[in-house]
Design an enzyme around this catalytic site. Sequence first.
Site, PDB file in Angstrom:
ATOM      1  N   CYS A   1       0.833  -1.213   0.000  1.00 54.78           N
ATOM      2  CA  CYS A   1       0.000   0.000   0.000  1.00 54.78           C
ATOM      3  C   CYS A   1       0.860   1.252   0.000  1.00 54.78           C
ATOM      4  O   CYS A   1       0.530   2.254  -0.661  1.00 54.78           O
ATOM      5  CB  CYS A   1      -0.909   0.016   1.223  1.00 54.78           C
TER       6      CYS A   1
HETATM    7  C1  BEZ Z   1       0.288  -5.169   1.932  1.00 54.69           C
HETATM    8  O1  BEZ Z   1       1.312  -4.549   1.816  1.00 54.69           O
HETATM    9  O2  BEZ Z   1      -0.815  -4.616   2.023  1.00 54.69           O
HETATM   10  C2  BEZ Z   1       0.300  -6.677   1.952  1.00 54.69           C
HETATM   11  C3  BEZ Z   1       1.455  -7.341   1.613  1.00 54.69           C
HETATM   12  C4  BEZ Z   1       1.467  -8.714   1.628  1.00 54.69           C
HETATM   13  C5  BEZ Z   1       0.318  -9.421   1.948  1.00 54.69           C
HETATM   14  C6  BEZ Z   1      -0.825  -8.727   2.272  1.00 54.69           C
HETATM   15  C7  BEZ Z   1      -0.838  -7.348   2.274  1.00 54.69           C
END
Ligand code: BEZ
Length: 214
Positions: free
Chosen positions: A46
Amino acid sequence: MASLRLGDTAPDFEQDSSEGPIRFHQWLGDSWGVLFSHPADFTPVCTTELGLTAKLKDEFARRNVKVIALSVDPVDSHRKWIGDINTTQNTVVNFPILADADRKVSELYDLIHPNASTTATVRSLFVIDPQKKIRLTITYPASTGRNFDEILRVIDSLQLTEYHSVATPGNWKDGDDVVIVPSLQDPEVIRQKFPKGYRAVTSYLRLTPQPNKA
Ligand code: BEZ
């Protein structure tokens, strides 16, 4: 709420954000819009996505698109995280992040998929046109960051259809030939709309230079 479909009106809402309370339709005004959700603040994928979006500010503005992000974290968390995004991604977050702690917007837009996660929003994205109609929906898994060049490419395609009566072929890139929409059949209208002419590969596959290019 059932899933939103193409052509549906994007639900209106009032919700708090990193830039203060937002009434969605009023905030959109006459612009196109991109509303996109991410699973949570302070997560790696994100962080890169929001950094990328900030860096594309001029690209979205050039297309008359306002961008807004969402997760179920509260405003104070968003504000702290924005500091991290700015520092680590070498940018300045220049769009609001909805703080959907009460899940009001998540429910309206069906952003929590319980078989993926009961608590976090999925990585969904909606393109909304100036009439507030949904023109694109995509949903990615939490572990896959979206391709924001592709989002811009789809917006370009939608706007070409909206404003120039052309569709875009598979793997189309800006500047490639485009397709005259099948509903356009009147030869005089075609001649006026496409002064550069067109090439009929078949009666239904008619290619023409991209109309909004010199
Ligand atoms: C994330 O950065 O939102 C994320 C990364 C790996 C697995 C799930 C979420």
